[in-house]
Design a protein around this motif. Structure first.
Motif, PDB file in Angstrom:
ATOM      1  N   HIS A  60     -17.445  -7.512 -50.820  1.00  0.00           N
ATOM      2  CA  HIS A  60     -18.379  -6.901 -51.756  1.00  0.00           C
ATOM      3  C   HIS A  60     -19.818  -6.899 -51.244  1.00  0.00           C
ATOM      4  CE1 HIS A  60     -15.138  -6.756 -54.631  1.00  0.00           C
ATOM      5  NE2 HIS A  60     -14.902  -8.031 -54.384  1.00  0.00           N
ATOM      6  N   TYR A  61     -20.033  -7.504 -50.068  1.00  0.00           N
ATOM      7  CA  TYR A  61     -21.360  -7.550 -49.451  1.00  0.00           C
ATOM      8  C   TYR A  61     -21.828  -6.132 -49.144  1.00  0.00           C
ATOM      9  CZ  TYR A  61     -24.725  -7.937 -45.632  1.00  0.00           C
ATOM     10  OH  TYR A  61     -25.834  -7.787 -44.838  1.00  0.00           O
ATOM     11  N   THR A  62     -23.085  -5.851 -49.415  1.00  0.00           N
ATOM     12  CA  THR A  62     -23.671  -4.574 -49.007  1.00  0.00           C
ATOM     13  C   THR A  62     -24.836  -4.862 -48.077  1.00  0.00           C
ATOM     14  OG1 THR A  62     -25.116  -4.506 -50.945  1.00  0.00           O
ATOM     15  CG2 THR A  62     -23.010  -3.355 -51.104  1.00  0.00           C
ATOM     16  N   GLY A  63     -25.091  -3.970 -47.158  1.00  0.00           N
ATOM     17  CA  GLY A  63     -26.173  -4.144 -46.190  1.00  0.00           C
ATOM     18  C   GLY A  63     -25.622  -3.990 -44.786  1.00  0.00           C
ATOM     19  N   TYR A  64     -26.444  -4.371 -43.822  1.00  0.00           N
ATOM     20  CA  TYR A  64     -25.993  -4.283 -42.438  1.00  0.00           C
ATOM     21  C   TYR A  64     -24.774  -5.160 -42.250  1.00  0.00           C
ATOM     22  CZ  TYR A  64     -30.266  -1.845 -41.310  1.00  0.00           C
ATOM     23  OH  TYR A  64     -31.264  -0.922 -41.270  1.00  0.00           O
ATOM     24  N   TYR A  65     -23.778  -4.622 -41.554  1.00  0.00           N
ATOM     25  CA  TYR A  65     -22.510  -5.310 -41.424  1.00  0.00           C
ATOM     26  C   TYR A  65     -22.397  -6.054 -40.085  1.00  0.00           C
ATOM     27  CZ  TYR A  65     -17.381  -5.669 -41.083  1.00  0.00           C
ATOM     28  OH  TYR A  65     -16.095  -6.097 -40.907  1.00  0.00           O
ATOM     29  N   HIS A  66     -22.619  -5.356 -38.978  1.00  0.00           N
ATOM     30  CA  HIS A  66     -22.476  -5.994 -37.669  1.00  0.00           C
ATOM     31  C   HIS A  66     -23.122  -5.143 -36.588  1.00  0.00           C
ATOM     32  CE1 HIS A  66     -18.981  -3.232 -37.863  1.00  0.00           C
ATOM     33  NE2 HIS A  66     -19.235  -3.059 -36.580  1.00  0.00           N
ATOM     34  N   LEU A  67     -23.319  -5.769 -35.419  1.00  0.00           N
ATOM     35  CA  LEU A  67     -23.688  -5.040 -34.215  1.00  0.00           C
ATOM     36  C   LEU A  67     -22.391  -4.769 -33.466  1.00  0.00           C
ATOM     37  CD1 LEU A  67     -26.725  -7.130 -32.903  1.00  0.00           C
ATOM     38  CD2 LEU A  67     -26.755  -5.065 -34.316  1.00  0.00           C
ATOM     39  N   SER A  68     -22.308  -3.628 -32.802  1.00  0.00           N
ATOM     40  CA  SER A  68     -21.105  -3.272 -32.070  1.00  0.00           C
ATOM     41  C   SER A  68     -21.473  -2.970 -30.621  1.00  0.00           C
ATOM     42  CB  SER A  68     -20.446  -2.044 -32.699  1.00  0.00           C
ATOM     43  OG  SER A  68     -19.274  -1.715 -31.984  1.00  0.00           O
ATOM     44  N   PHE A  69     -20.736  -3.578 -29.697  1.00  0.00           N
ATOM     45  CA  PHE A  69     -20.972  -3.384 -28.275  1.00  0.00           C
ATOM     46  C   PHE A  69     -19.772  -2.680 -27.669  1.00  0.00           C
ATOM     47  CE2 PHE A  69     -23.403  -7.072 -29.595  1.00  0.00           C
ATOM     48  CZ  PHE A  69     -24.663  -6.747 -29.136  1.00  0.00           C
ATOM     49  N   ASP A  70     -20.027  -1.518 -27.048  1.00  0.00           N
ATOM     50  CA  ASP A  70     -18.978  -0.715 -26.421  1.00  0.00           C
ATOM     51  C   ASP A  70     -18.768  -1.215 -24.998  1.00  0.00           C
ATOM     52  OD1 ASP A  70     -17.271   1.182 -25.368  1.00  0.00           O
ATOM     53  OD2 ASP A  70     -18.499   2.899 -25.956  1.00  0.00           O
ATOM     54  N   LEU A  71     -17.613  -1.794 -24.753  1.00  0.00           N
ATOM     55  CA  LEU A  71     -17.291  -2.361 -23.447  1.00  0.00           C
ATOM     56  C   LEU A  71     -16.393  -1.456 -22.618  1.00  0.00           C
ATOM     57  CD1 LEU A  71     -16.576  -6.055 -24.550  1.00  0.00           C
ATOM     58  CD2 LEU A  71     -18.753  -5.029 -23.850  1.00  0.00           C
ATOM     59  N   THR A  72     -16.183  -0.218 -23.072  1.00  0.00           N
ATOM     60  CA  THR A  72     -15.248   0.703 -22.427  1.00  0.00           C
ATOM     61  C   THR A  72     -15.473   0.817 -20.926  1.00  0.00           C
ATOM     62  OG1 THR A  72     -15.054   1.978 -24.479  1.00  0.00           O
ATOM     63  CG2 THR A  72     -14.351   3.074 -22.444  1.00  0.00           C
ATOM     64  N   ASP A  73     -16.713   0.971 -20.496  1.00  0.00           N
ATOM     65  CA  ASP A  73     -17.011   1.158 -19.074  1.00  0.00           C
ATOM     66  C   ASP A  73     -17.201  -0.162 -18.327  1.00  0.00           C
ATOM     67  OD1 ASP A  73     -16.894   3.920 -19.394  1.00  0.00           O
ATOM     68  OD2 ASP A  73     -19.030   4.065 -19.877  1.00  0.00           O
ATOM     69  N   MET A  74     -17.080  -1.299 -19.035  1.00  0.00           N
ATOM     70  CA  MET A  74     -17.358  -2.598 -18.415  1.00  0.00           C
ATOM     71  C   MET A  74     -16.119  -3.448 -18.168  1.00  0.00           C
ATOM     72  SD  MET A  74     -20.662  -3.702 -20.631  1.00  0.00           S
ATOM     73  CE  MET A  74     -21.759  -2.440 -21.238  1.00  0.00           C
ATOM     74  N   ILE A  75     -15.063  -3.236 -18.965  1.00  0.00           N
ATOM     75  CA  ILE A  75     -13.868  -4.077 -18.858  1.00  0.00           C
ATOM     76  C   ILE A  75     -12.613  -3.210 -18.924  1.00  0.00           C
ATOM     77  CG2 ILE A  75     -15.030  -6.071 -19.907  1.00  0.00           C
ATOM     78  CD1 ILE A  75     -13.384  -5.465 -22.480  1.00  0.00           C
ATOM     79  N   ASP A  76     -11.478  -3.792 -18.498  1.00  0.00           N
ATOM     80  CA  ASP A  76     -10.199  -3.079 -18.543  1.00  0.00           C
ATOM     81  C   ASP A  76      -9.312  -3.525 -19.692  1.00  0.00           C
ATOM     82  OD1 ASP A  76     -10.738  -1.523 -16.250  1.00  0.00           O
ATOM     83  OD2 ASP A  76     -10.126  -3.177 -14.957  1.00  0.00           O
ATOM     84  N   ASP A  77      -9.568  -4.721 -20.242  1.00  0.00           N
ATOM     85  CA  ASP A  77      -8.704  -5.248 -21.290  1.00  0.00           C
ATOM     86  C   ASP A  77      -9.524  -6.183 -22.173  1.00  0.00           C
ATOM     87  OD1 ASP A  77      -6.815  -7.552 -22.309  1.00  0.00           O
ATOM     88  OD2 ASP A  77      -5.508  -5.830 -21.895  1.00  0.00           O
ATOM     89  N   LEU A  78      -9.609  -5.884 -23.455  1.00  0.00           N
ATOM     90  CA  LEU A  78     -10.431  -6.673 -24.381  1.00  0.00           C
ATOM     91  C   LEU A  78      -9.858  -8.073 -24.584  1.00  0.00           C
ATOM     92  CD1 LEU A  78     -12.978  -6.563 -26.137  1.00  0.00           C
ATOM     93  CD2 LEU A  78     -11.554  -5.731 -28.008  1.00  0.00           C
ATOM     94  N   SER A  79      -8.541  -8.202 -24.643  1.00  0.00           N
ATOM     95  CA  SER A  79      -7.917  -9.520 -24.823  1.00  0.00           C
ATOM     96  C   SER A  79      -8.240 -10.447 -23.659  1.00  0.00           C
ATOM     97  CB  SER A  79      -6.405  -9.389 -24.981  1.00  0.00           C
ATOM     98  OG  SER A  79      -6.095  -8.716 -26.176  1.00  0.00           O
ATOM     99  N   ASP A  80      -8.132  -9.930 -22.433  1.00  0.00           N
ATOM    100  CA  ASP A  80      -8.452 -10.738 -21.252  1.00  0.00           C
ATOM    101  C   ASP A  80      -9.924 -11.125 -21.240  1.00  0.00           C
ATOM    102  OD1 ASP A  80      -5.823 -10.505 -20.440  1.00  0.00           O
ATOM    103  OD2 ASP A  80      -6.241  -8.983 -18.902  1.00  0.00           O
ATOM    104  N   TRP A  81     -10.796 -10.175 -21.567  1.00  0.00           N
ATOM    105  CA  TRP A  81     -12.242 -10.439 -21.598  1.00  0.00           C
ATOM    106  C   TRP A  81     -12.560 -11.518 -22.623  1.00  0.00           C
ATOM    107  CZ3 TRP A  81     -16.001  -9.673 -25.427  1.00  0.00           C
ATOM    108  CH2 TRP A  81     -17.331  -9.797 -25.009  1.00  0.00           C
TER     109      TRP A  81
END
Length: 147
Positions: free
Chosen positions: A65-86
């Motif tokens: 039910h919180y309103t306001g800024y939720y989170h910062l998001s960082f796009d790692l698409t060009d930096m890593i091959d697998d998010l789980s491993d990272w």
């Protein structure tokens, strides 16, 4: 966007946290009587501001039910091959840093999961920063047609 600004209860603890994520200090300064800095990393820039008499942050991740800024998001698409491993590597890095007292162990809010947005398939994970604020890490895996 020039930067995202984060208010923190302890700027030194927050700096140590973001350095573990790969951010580097750009500028240290004061904003009035408050300690502040800019840091660069993961394709963006953040500003940290120490709050003189901090109160706990709202639970933006857990309170539906919180309103306001939720989170910062960082796009790692060009930096890593697998998010789980990272993320697994990041957990180890934070665990080792916590043994030396540099930072706390990493708090995972959401383990890597796949999410379809439009015609794209993403890996998505969330962690909490030094003040408990949610940070999202996202990697595009492909399009729905490729899966």
């Amino acid at each position: 966007m020039h930067h995202a600004s984060i208010r923190t209860a302890d700027i030194h603890r927050a700096i140590a946290f973001y350095e573990q994520l790969g951010f580097e200090m750009c500028e240290r300064f004061t904003a009035g009587m408050t300690l502040a800095c800019w840091m660069k990393g993961l394709g963006g820039r953040i500003e940290l501001l120490q709050v003189p008499q901090p109160r706990p942050a709202a639970d933006a991740f857990g309170d539906e039910h919180y309103t306001g800024y939720y989170h910062l998001s960082f796009d790692l698409t060009d930096m890593i091959d697998d998010l789980s491993d990272w993320l697994a590597s990041l957990k180890i890095q934070f665990a080792q840093a916590s043994e030396t007292g540099k930072t706390q162990p990493l708090t995972i809010l959401l383990e890597p999961t796949q999410q379809i947005i439009g015609d794209r398939v993403y890996e998505v994970a969330f962690v909490a920063d030094a003040d408990g604020l949610p940070l999202e890490f996202i990697r595009m895996m492909g399009t729905v047609k490729n899966f």
